[in-house]
Design an enzyme around this catalytic site. Structure first.
Site, mmCIF file in Angstrom:
data_model
loop_
_atom_site.group_PDB
_atom_site.id
_atom_site.type_symbol
_atom_site.label_atom_id
_atom_site.label_comp_id
_atom_site.label_asym_id
_atom_site.label_seq_id
_atom_site.Cartn_x
_atom_site.Cartn_y
_atom_site.Cartn_z
ATOM 1 N N HIS A 69 -15.836 -6.994 5.814
ATOM 2 C CA HIS A 69 -15.619 -7.000 4.279
ATOM 3 C C HIS A 69 -14.868 -8.154 3.243
ATOM 4 C CE1 HIS A 69 -13.107 -3.171 6.075
ATOM 5 N NE2 HIS A 69 -12.765 -4.777 7.714
ATOM 6 N N LYS A 85 0.892 -1.404 -0.193
ATOM 7 C CA LYS A 85 0.415 0.383 -0.221
ATOM 8 C C LYS A 85 0.856 1.318 -0.259
ATOM 9 C CE LYS A 85 -3.153 -3.455 -0.031
ATOM 10 N NZ LYS A 85 -2.648 -3.430 -1.236
ATOM 11 N N ARG A 94 -5.668 -8.055 -10.397
ATOM 12 C CA ARG A 94 -6.550 -9.796 -10.846
ATOM 13 C C ARG A 94 -7.677 -8.948 -11.616
ATOM 14 N NH1 ARG A 94 -7.484 -8.786 -5.615
ATOM 15 N NH2 ARG A 94 -10.115 -8.911 -4.817
#
Ligand code: MV4
Length: 493
Positions: free
Chosen positions: A234, A115, A291
């Protein structure tokens, strides 16, 4: 590319193979012992068992999978999502073996996998980001200074995390030292990388992501957004395209930013750039997923583009056959994820046999699944049974069509999230477009699934049939046969 090995299982393996077959490309499945009888194994032109059920002994064995490629003469590998799809060293090994990895370069995967590296790359392009630290923080004094500067509450995030893993919220400055120490040690043990950074906490945001495609000839374009705010811990529950809150101008700005994020790591292939959008419609770059994503079908429905075919064409070195101007949003699409989980029992996986399994169909309905009636749902993998996707001329039609499709779905033997999703998409906050990432936490308790008008009718019907059965039992003192209400009905609401 003449033969593609699909290094994945279930619905996504099947979905990739279908597109390959339409392009005249042969397909190879690799499977674990638990998946021997799965539809994707039967669908492939060739199939090779690569080991026992646990992923670590099968779907995560990169070297074994490359060896199978050599044996069968496959010249491309599609990694799907999960498993090896964002593993830079696997992508590198594939390339070194002279096989095309249908995805971005190891470099892009590496940059976006960190990140901090991702934020550093994006910063050079002036992408909007939540105020916070540029680099890793470990010094408590520095952490304190930054927290006070950006304003509390703040979030501590692990650089190697993602998808919410390793995040900690700090409401009061006294908690900062302790939370920092915990975040660092957790990140160290979970990812082997203790780097953490700090951001201002955006309260009640929406999660909107942009689909991008980039070819090897320097063309990068965006295929609009997916609204993914309806999630539970999530895990996405409902996804839709387009988002009900974006204006054309904001859509274009976010699309341009997403393309810049892709350029910042020399991206090639299909990718997704995640943003947070706050209540004032400010947007902030979060991370990039390198992806194909689970929810890619909603983008396919509104653009008419087959993303897997585009991935394959890009991997063959072809130019994108359309430009940004050619892309238009056609109608509205919704996707729900049908999980074998029990909403009454904290969404614990409810694995078992699919006693009844009948898919909905008809206009505007797409089902991406990897199971058939009578099959067992293995305990070793994600318990997603299917993705149910609907497309309509507008949002209202897509929602109504989804309710109809959920009602037409017949599943028994396991509990599913169908009723939960039905509740979510009919909630006034959802139909009115007024929701954020806290939707499920705010509104959901298991009892909401047991008090709908239709649910009440069903309870009444079951009660009546019990009363009727009792009268027969009393009259004849023998058990009536076949009087048990079917379980899929019981599961439905
Ligand atoms: C945030 C945030 C609020 N403020 N960052 C969660 C997943 C990871 N990609 C980033 N996440 C968040 N980052 C700041 N500065 C809130 C979340 C977040 C979230 C984001 C997207 C979808 C669902 C979410 C649920 C909880 C928190």
């Amino acid at each position: 590319m003449k033969k593609i090995l699909v290094a994945n299982r279930g619905e996504i393996a099947l979905r990739v193979m279908r597109s390959a077959r339409e392009m005249g490309i042969a397909t190879v499945a690799v499977f674990s012992e638990a998946d021997r009888h799965a539809p994707f194994v039967r669908y492939a032109d060739e199939a090779v068992c690569i080991g026992p059920a646990p992923s670590s002994q099968s779907y995560l064995r990169g070297e074994k999978i490359i060896e199978v490629c050599r044996q069968v003469g496959a010249d491309g590998i599609h990694p799907g999502y999960g498993f090896l799809s964002e593993n830079a060293s696997f992508a590198r090994q594939v390339a070194e073996a002279g096989i095309r990895f249908i995805g971005p370069s190891p470099h892009s995967i590496e940059v976006m996998g960190s990140k901090l590296a991702a934020k550093a790359a994006a910063k050079k392009y002036g992408i909007p980001m939540v105020p916070g630290t540029d680099g890793a923080v470990s010094d408590p004094e520095e952490a304190r200074r930054i927290a006070l500067e950006v304003g509390l509450p703040v979030l501590i995030k692990a650089s190697a995390g993602g998808g919410g893993k390793g995040m900690r919220i700090v409401e009061r400055i006294e908690e900062l030292d302790e939370q920092m120490a915990r975040a660092i040690s957790e990140a160290e043990s979970a990812f082997g990388d203790g780097s953490v950074f700090i951001e201002r906490y955006v309260a009640g945001p929406r999660h909107i992501e942009i689909q991008v495609l980039a070819d090897t000839h320097g063309h990068t374009l965006y295929l609009f957004e997916r609204e993914c705010s309806i999630q539970r811990r999530h895990q996405k529950v409902v996804e839709e395209a387009p988002s009900a809150i974006l204006t054309p101008a904001l859509r274009e700005a976010m699309g341009q930013s997403a393309c810049d994020v892709a350029r910042s790591c020399d991206y090639v292939g299909a990718g997704t750039v995640e943003f947070l959008v706050d209540e004032n419609l400010n947007y902030y770059f979060l991370e990039m997923n390198t992806r194909l994503q689970v929810e890619h079908p909603v983008t396919e429905m509104i653009t008419g583009i087959d993303l897997v075919k585009e991935q394959i064409r890009i991997a063959r070195g072809e130019q994108l056959s359309f430009t940004q101007k050619d892309l238009k949003i056609n109608g509205h699409a919704l996707e729900i994820r049908v999980y074998a989980e029990d909403p009454d029992n904290q969404f614990l996986p409810d694995i078992g046999r699919l006693e009844t399994y009948r898919r909905p169909s008809g206009p505007g309905v797409r089902v991406d699944d990897g199971f058939e009636e009578g099959m067992d749902i293995p305990i070793y993998y994600d318990p997603m049974i299917a993705k149910l996707i609907t497309h309509g001329k507008d949002r209202e039609e897509a929602i109504q069509r989804m309710v109809r499709a959920i009602d037409d779905y017949q599943v028994s033997g396991v509990r599913t999230t169908l009723g939960f999703c039905r509740w979510a998409i009919q909630h006034p906050a959802f139909t009115g477009g007024q929701f954020d990432t806290h939707f499920v936490k705010k509104y959901f308790t298991p009892d909401v699934l047991h008090q709908s008008a239709e649910g009440a009718e069903e309870v009444a019907a079951i009660a009546a049939s019990w009363a009727w059965m009792h009268s027969i039992i009393k009259a004849t003192t023998s058990q009536p046969a076949g009087a048990t209400p079917s379980r899929w009905k019981a599961n439905r609401s």
